[in-house]
Scaffold this motif. Structure first.
Motif, PDB file in Angstrom:
ATOM      1  N   ARG A   1       0.812  -1.138  -0.047  1.00 31.40           N
ATOM      2  CA  ARG A   1      -0.035   0.039   0.092  1.00 31.40           C
ATOM      3  C   ARG A   1       0.557   1.290   0.070  1.00 31.40           C
ATOM      4  O   ARG A   1       1.863   1.402   0.766  1.00 31.40           O
ATOM      5  CB  ARG A   1      -1.006   0.193   1.339  1.00 31.40           C
ATOM      6  N   ILE A   2       0.739   2.275  -0.963  1.00 33.22           N
ATOM      7  CA  ILE A   2       1.371   3.445  -1.023  1.00 33.22           C
ATOM      8  C   ILE A   2       0.457   4.837  -1.208  1.00 33.22           C
ATOM      9  O   ILE A   2      -0.700   4.447  -1.962  1.00 33.22           O
ATOM     10  CB  ILE A   2       2.432   3.545  -2.160  1.00 33.22           C
ATOM     11  N   ALA A   3       0.427   5.730  -0.324  1.00 30.29           N
ATOM     12  CA  ALA A   3      -0.070   6.735  -0.521  1.00 30.29           C
ATOM     13  C   ALA A   3       0.703   8.003  -0.646  1.00 30.29           C
ATOM     14  O   ALA A   3       1.596   8.130   0.014  1.00 30.29           O
ATOM     15  CB  ALA A   3      -1.008   7.007   0.896  1.00 30.29           C
ATOM     16  N   ILE A   4       0.234   8.763  -1.649  1.00 28.82           N
ATOM     17  CA  ILE A   4       1.116   9.894  -1.925  1.00 28.82           C
ATOM     18  C   ILE A   4      -0.022  11.169  -2.119  1.00 28.82           C
ATOM     19  O   ILE A   4      -0.914  11.336  -2.540  1.00 28.82           O
ATOM     20  CB  ILE A   4       1.513  10.052  -3.315  1.00 28.82           C
ATOM     21  N   TRP A   5       0.187  12.163  -1.064  1.00 28.92           N
ATOM     22  CA  TRP A   5      -0.657  13.226  -0.593  1.00 28.92           C
ATOM     23  C   TRP A   5       0.029  14.708  -1.236  1.00 28.92           C
ATOM     24  O   TRP A   5       1.268  14.914  -0.704  1.00 28.92           O
ATOM     25  CB  TRP A   5      -0.977  13.388   0.729  1.00 28.92           C
ATOM     26  N   ASN A   6      -0.941  15.550  -1.864  1.00 28.07           N
ATOM     27  CA  ASN A   6      -0.402  17.009  -1.993  1.00 28.07           C
ATOM     28  C   ASN A   6       0.839  17.417  -2.866  1.00 28.07           C
ATOM     29  O   ASN A   6       0.916  18.614  -3.190  1.00 28.07           O
ATOM     30  CB  ASN A   6       0.039  17.548  -0.663  1.00 28.07           C
ATOM     31  N   ARG A   7       1.563  16.583  -3.265  1.00 26.50           N
ATOM     32  CA  ARG A   7       2.661  16.980  -4.129  1.00 26.50           C
ATOM     33  C   ARG A   7       2.853  16.213  -5.286  1.00 26.50           C
ATOM     34  O   ARG A   7       3.208  14.858  -5.389  1.00 26.50           O
ATOM     35  CB  ARG A   7       4.100  16.596  -3.303  1.00 26.50           C
ATOM     36  N   HIS A   8       2.550  16.713  -6.662  1.00 28.81           N
ATOM     37  CA  HIS A   8       2.714  16.162  -7.728  1.00 28.81           C
ATOM     38  C   HIS A   8       4.152  15.646  -8.187  1.00 28.81           C
ATOM     39  O   HIS A   8       4.426  14.889  -8.764  1.00 28.81           O
ATOM     40  CB  HIS A   8       2.294  17.110  -8.911  1.00 28.81           C
ATOM     41  N   ASP A   9       5.392  16.439  -7.751  1.00 25.21           N
ATOM     42  CA  ASP A   9       6.690  16.394  -7.936  1.00 25.21           C
ATOM     43  C   ASP A   9       6.906  14.857  -7.250  1.00 25.21           C
ATOM     44  O   ASP A   9       7.818  14.166  -7.917  1.00 25.21           O
ATOM     45  CB  ASP A   9       7.489  17.357  -7.466  1.00 25.21           C
ATOM     46  N   VAL A  10       6.394  14.595  -5.882  1.00 25.78           N
ATOM     47  CA  VAL A  10       6.797  13.433  -5.403  1.00 25.78           C
ATOM     48  C   VAL A  10       6.116  12.035  -6.110  1.00 25.78           C
ATOM     49  O   VAL A  10       6.517  11.236  -6.530  1.00 25.78           O
ATOM     50  CB  VAL A  10       6.078  13.342  -4.014  1.00 25.78           C
ATOM     51  N   LEU A  11       4.939  12.480  -6.759  1.00 30.55           N
ATOM     52  CA  LEU A  11       4.045  11.360  -7.682  1.00 30.55           C
ATOM     53  C   LEU A  11       4.973  11.252  -8.727  1.00 30.55           C
ATOM     54  O   LEU A  11       5.173  10.173  -9.297  1.00 30.55           O
ATOM     55  CB  LEU A  11       2.702  11.810  -8.104  1.00 30.55           C
ATOM     56  N   SER A  12       5.639  12.252  -9.423  1.00 31.83           N
ATOM     57  CA  SER A  12       6.459  12.111 -10.574  1.00 31.83           C
ATOM     58  C   SER A  12       7.642  11.112 -10.371  1.00 31.83           C
ATOM     59  O   SER A  12       8.069  10.235 -10.993  1.00 31.83           O
ATOM     60  CB  SER A  12       6.868  13.249 -11.277  1.00 31.83           C
ATOM     61  N   GLU A  13       8.328  11.439  -9.170  1.00 35.01           N
ATOM     62  CA  GLU A  13       9.447  10.786  -8.630  1.00 35.01           C
ATOM     63  C   GLU A  13       8.936   9.113  -8.623  1.00 35.01           C
ATOM     64  O   GLU A  13       9.772   8.185  -8.922  1.00 35.01           O
ATOM     65  CB  GLU A  13      10.006  11.145  -7.558  1.00 35.01           C
ATOM     66  N   PHE A  14       7.742   8.962  -7.755  1.00 32.75           N
ATOM     67  CA  PHE A  14       7.129   7.579  -7.643  1.00 32.75           C
ATOM     68  C   PHE A  14       6.960   6.819  -9.139  1.00 32.75           C
ATOM     69  O   PHE A  14       7.338   5.511  -9.297  1.00 32.75           O
ATOM     70  CB  PHE A  14       6.023   7.551  -6.747  1.00 32.75           C
ATOM     71  N   LEU A  15       6.324   7.469 -10.068  1.00 29.00           N
ATOM     72  CA  LEU A  15       6.191   6.876 -11.297  1.00 29.00           C
ATOM     73  C   LEU A  15       7.389   6.787 -12.034  1.00 29.00           C
ATOM     74  O   LEU A  15       7.628   5.466 -12.744  1.00 29.00           O
ATOM     75  CB  LEU A  15       5.436   7.958 -12.305  1.00 29.00           C
TER      76      LEU A  15
ATOM     77  N   ALA B   1       0.058  15.339 -17.536  1.00 31.72           N
ATOM     78  CA  ALA B   1       0.286  14.771 -16.385  1.00 31.72           C
ATOM     79  C   ALA B   1      -0.583  13.429 -16.079  1.00 31.72           C
ATOM     80  O   ALA B   1       0.122  12.595 -15.610  1.00 31.72           O
ATOM     81  CB  ALA B   1       0.214  15.554 -15.150  1.00 31.72           C
ATOM     82  N   ILE B   2      -1.930  13.663 -16.593  1.00 30.24           N
ATOM     83  CA  ILE B   2      -2.669  12.373 -16.370  1.00 30.24           C
ATOM     84  C   ILE B   2      -2.213  11.488 -17.430  1.00 30.24           C
ATOM     85  O   ILE B   2      -2.208  10.076 -17.076  1.00 30.24           O
ATOM     86  CB  ILE B   2      -4.148  12.750 -16.670  1.00 30.24           C
ATOM     87  N   GLN B   3      -1.937  11.611 -18.571  1.00 23.55           N
ATOM     88  CA  GLN B   3      -1.129  10.826 -19.796  1.00 23.55           C
ATOM     89  C   GLN B   3      -0.135   9.964 -18.968  1.00 23.55           C
ATOM     90  O   GLN B   3       0.156   9.045 -19.414  1.00 23.55           O
ATOM     91  CB  GLN B   3      -1.137  11.483 -20.901  1.00 23.55           C
ATOM     92  N   ALA B   4       0.942  10.736 -18.388  1.00 23.48           N
ATOM     93  CA  ALA B   4       2.071   9.951 -17.895  1.00 23.48           C
ATOM     94  C   ALA B   4       1.627   9.142 -16.692  1.00 23.48           C
ATOM     95  O   ALA B   4       2.247   7.988 -16.729  1.00 23.48           O
ATOM     96  CB  ALA B   4       2.924  11.352 -17.242  1.00 23.48           C
ATOM     97  N   LEU B   5       0.655   9.493 -15.917  1.00 26.40           N
ATOM     98  CA  LEU B   5       0.294   8.649 -14.810  1.00 26.40           C
ATOM     99  C   LEU B   5       0.012   7.158 -15.656  1.00 26.40           C
ATOM    100  O   LEU B   5      -0.029   6.051 -15.074  1.00 26.40           O
ATOM    101  CB  LEU B   5      -0.605   9.241 -13.899  1.00 26.40           C
ATOM    102  N   ALA B   6      -1.205   7.551 -16.459  1.00 28.88           N
ATOM    103  CA  ALA B   6      -1.767   6.580 -17.292  1.00 28.88           C
ATOM    104  C   ALA B   6      -0.831   5.469 -17.774  1.00 28.88           C
ATOM    105  O   ALA B   6      -0.887   4.044 -18.035  1.00 28.88           O
ATOM    106  CB  ALA B   6      -2.983   6.808 -18.164  1.00 28.88           C
TER     107      ALA B   6
END
Length: 468
Positions: free
Chosen positions: A341-355, A392-397
């Motif tokens: 389980r992983i949760a990422i809150w509030n920061r898109h830059d953190v999400l980008s690193e995670f991806l 940003a959505i396309q990168a996540l998808a």
């Protein structure tokens, strides 16, 4: 009123008012034998309450005093220095034999003036002059007598790590302790744990005061904490001995609720875990905070993980606005076999690193091999104000879709209170996930125009910063 009430026990709860009340409080506190609960709070921005004068009016002993709360102030005196609230040398010099709750904050604390009774269950000390520290010998001798302490909250009041006075060789055992909060330098904290034995059920909250943190000193601190926190071997037999060695199951990087400083919160395998990422109940078994944001998170996480172990980690949350997450932080946990389980809150830059870590590269081992659940909360998909949330959505998808082709492990995907995220974005995300995955979106379409962010910044600057 004092005459008519004769010898009835007194409860005094006082916040700052104009100076005439100083004389009245002196009259009340001079009847020290009647005081049961005393709460005196000084306004930190004024000097209306003459605490030294009031405290000097206490007699030598307070036989029925159970609770004493003193809140002082540190005030600029106009001569280039600060003056601080202090406790008179003769304050309750013969003790308070019934005292259970002692809470002294915003004081220049001298250890030998404190009314430390063996009956104490709650001790809170906030020292505003860190140079005022007890010797190791005096501190150890006093603490060893306080066997009923359930709560200890001490700020800048531990013995100096360079103190040559030697305490007794036997560890100080605190059998009743349930809450331990310490704010001090790493060396002083390490020394504290090297001479104490605390129960496994105690919650530990550490705030590191160092301007520079080094991996060696942090490693020594958490080694000492682990040795102090686990039961002595002669008290643990057989299978129970293994359970006494903690392993972190839930790890969260968040910001303090009261101050904007980053915290690392850990829940261990021998305690209950919070049911969801949006709750912190039961409280974390270990919380570590630091003002030293520039060090990066990785050095602190490595020190904690290296001494307590994260091989059994199941859930990981990143929700700090204070820390710039590095790829090294995610590298620390990406190969864990049980992390699902992983949760990422509030920061898109953190999400980008995670991806970037989640996306499998050729000839690389699959990152997060057991990942089952991803939760995104408060992410602004147009964080850089470039007006291109679609990209940003396309990168996540794209990462989710590639993950589905390699190994269809995602069983749950949730998005709540995300910004610049629309219904057609959600459709793109759903198409990228396995069909059997449980998905949730709160349908909150919150769009922010870049000009609105600029206006908000201008408004907040009128007040000296963001108005959270």
């Amino acid at each position: 009123m004092l005459q008519r009430s004769k010898n009835a026990p007194l409860t005094v709860d006082f916040a700052t008012y104009p100076p005439p009340f100083n004389d009245i409080l002196c009259k009340i506190t001079s009847q020290t034998n009647r005081l049961r609960d005393v709460v005196l709070r000084q306004d930190p921005n004024t000097a209306l309450l003459d605490l030294p004068k009031i405290l000097s009016s206490f007699e030598s002993t307070a036989p029925i005093l159970e609770k004493l709360v003193l809140q002082g102030a540190d005030l600029y005196n106009g001569a280039g220095t600060n003056r601080y609230s202090t406790i008179p040398a003769n304050f309750l010099q013969d003790g308070a034999p019934s005292l259970q709750h002692l809470d002294i904050t915003r004081f220049a604390i001298h250890w030998d003036t404190l009314p430390l009774s063996i009956t104490l269950t709650h001790l809170r000390l906030e020292n505003v002059v860190p140079g005022n520290r007890p010797t190791r010998k005096l501190f150890s001798e006093t603490l060893a007598k306080l066997l009923r302490l359930e709560t200890i909250k001490i700020s800048a009041c531990l013995p100096h790590s360079g103190d040559a006075s030697q305490p007794d060789s036997l560890p100080i055992i605190l059998p009743s302790l349930r809450t331990l909060e310490l704010q001090d330098f790493v060396a002083e904290l390490r020394q504290f744990f090297s001479v104490t034995q605390i129960p496994q059920k105690a919650k530990v909250d550490l705030e590191l005061s160092d301007e520079v943190l080094k991996s060696e000193s942090l490693g020594s601190l958490f080694s000492a904490l682990r040795a102090s926190w686990t039961l002595p071997r002669d008290m643990v037999a057989g299978a129970a001995r293994n359970s006494a060695q903690p392993d972190i199951l839930d790890l969260r990087v968040v910001d303090s609720m009261t101050r904007c400083i980053p915290q690392i919160m850990c829940w261990f395998n021998n305690h209950d875990l919070p049911p969801n990422f949006d709750v912190e109940n039961p409280p974390a078994n270990l919380t570590v905070s630091t003002h030293t944001i520039a060090i990066g998170l990785n050095i602190l996480l490595k020190a904690i993980a290296g001494r307590f172990g994260i091989s059994s980690l199941r859930s990981f949350k990143i929700a700090s606005n204070c820390i710039v997450l590095t790829r090294d932080t995610l590298e620390l946990v990406k190969g864990l076999p049980k992390l699902d389980r992983i949760a990422i809150w509030n920061r898109h830059d953190v999400l980008s690193e995670f991806l970037g870590v989640l996306k499998k590269k050729k000839d690389h081992v699959l990152a997060f091999p057991s990942l089952r659940s991803i939760e995104l909360h408060g992410i602004d998909f147009d964080e850089d104000l470039a007006g291109d949330s679609d990209a940003a959505i396309q990168a996540l998808a794209a990462v989710l879709k590639s993950r589905k082709k390699i190994r269809s492990t995602i069983k749950r995907f949730a998005m709540t209170q995300c910004v610049n995220f629309l219904e057609h974005h959600w459709e793109v995300i759903q198409a990228a996930l396995p069909k059997q995955a449980e998905t949730y979106w709160d349908e909150d379409e919150h769009i922010i125009d870049p000009s609105e962010d600029e206006e908000e910044f201008e408004d907040s600057s009128d007040y000296g910063g963001w108005g959270y």
